[in-house]
Design an enzyme around this catalytic site. Structure first.
Site, PDB file in Angstrom:
ATOM      1  N   PHE A  11       0.805  -1.215   0.000  1.00 12.84           N
ATOM      2  CA  PHE A  11       0.000   0.000   0.000  1.00 12.84           C
ATOM      3  C   PHE A  11       0.838   1.265   0.000  1.00 12.84           C
ATOM      4  CE2 PHE A  11      -2.946  -2.972   2.059  1.00 12.84           C
ATOM      5  CZ  PHE A  11      -4.101  -2.720   1.345  1.00 12.84           C
ATOM      6  N   ASP A  12       0.436   2.215  -0.827  1.00  7.50           N
ATOM      7  CA  ASP A  12       0.676   3.613  -0.517  1.00  7.50           C
ATOM      8  C   ASP A  12      -0.249   3.957   0.652  1.00  7.50           C
ATOM      9  OD1 ASP A  12       1.327   6.470  -0.928  1.00  7.50           O
ATOM     10  OD2 ASP A  12      -0.775   6.550  -1.564  1.00  7.50           O
ATOM     11  N   VAL A  13       0.136   4.931   1.478  1.00  9.08           N
ATOM     12  CA  VAL A  13      -0.663   5.281   2.657  1.00  9.08           C
ATOM     13  C   VAL A  13      -1.391   6.606   2.462  1.00  9.08           C
ATOM     14  CG1 VAL A  13      -0.604   5.781   5.124  1.00  9.08           C
ATOM     15  CG2 VAL A  13       0.837   3.956   4.178  1.00  9.08           C
TER      16      VAL A  13
END
Length: 240
Positions: A11-13
């Site tokens: 994931f990107d956050v």
């Protein structure tokens, strides 16, 4: 290709799990309230995207909470507002308090039962620790820009993630890279041959907001408008 084909979601956050555009708009309000001319929400976000990506290219080893004050100062200069460095630093520290999207926690709680969850974030460890308290799950890997010494979309960040995950027995074909940003995440995912899932948080808006225009649009294997839509699609797969 099915969601259930994968072992790990990376994931990107900020922008995917955390509402970074909302956080930016709120955090910049002490500055934007003093601008003499009218600014739209997207004017603010697009200017922020330019100065953030530029600062990340020129200062790749700088921690995110140290980089954001520079962005704040560049914005103040562009908009003709006098600010103190203390004001700039306050903005840098605000990122750890930005809120999760409403659907994020429930979706992650469900997905954690079926996948390893891994973070590849353009923030530092201190900033991410604030976000992590809002996300409600334990991540199986946390790889920050501070750890790597560079910012996405640099190859170095994806090289690092793949090397670390290989130590856990997770190969490239096991990974579904899940993110909002075409610029930071999907373009390099295409380059590295990673399967990818676009969480299109801006589906009801024009443009790219707080991320740079990627130029030629990257391709993607899945697209959902929220994390909860992704979780429901996985549930539907399992239900047959």
């Amino acid at each position: 290709m099915k969601l259930s084909d994968f072992k790990a979601l990376t994931f990107d956050v900020y922008g995917t799990l955390i509402d970074w555009e909302g956080g930016m708009i709120t955090g910049l309000k002490p500055l934007t309230d003093r601008v003499s001319h009218s600014l739209t929400r997207d004017d603010i976000l697009e200017a922020h995207a330019f100065y953030e990506s530029t600062s990340q290219r020129y200062s790749p080893a700088k921690k995110y909470y140290e980089l954001l004050p520079v962005v704040y100062r560049r914005l103040a200069e562009e908009w003709g507002v006098e600010v103190t460095w203390e004001e700039c630093e306050a903005y840098g520290m605000s990122a750890r308090h930005w809120h999760a999207f409403d659907d994020t926690i429930e979706a992650l709680t469900y997905l954690k039962k079926h996948f390893k969850l891994v973070v590849l974030t353009n923030t530092d460890n201190l900033t991410f620790s604030g976000a992590n308290t809002r996300l409600g799950v334990h991540f199986d890997g946390v790889y920050t820009a501070e750890d790597v010494g560079s910012y996405k979309p640099a190859d170095r960040n994806f090289d690092y993630m793949l090397e670390m995950l290989a130590r856990q027995g997770i190969e490239k074909g096991d990974i579904l890279h899940t993110a909002e940003s075409m610029f930071h995440d999907h373009a390099p995912a295409n380059k590295f041959g990673l399967a990818n899932c676009w969480i299109y948080r801006r589906h009801d808006k024009e443009g790219f907001g707080a991320t740079m225009n990627p130029g030629e649009m990257p391709t993607y294997n899945f697209r959902f408008n929220s994390m909860m839509d992704m979780a429901k699609a996985h549930q539907a797969e399992l239900a047959g």
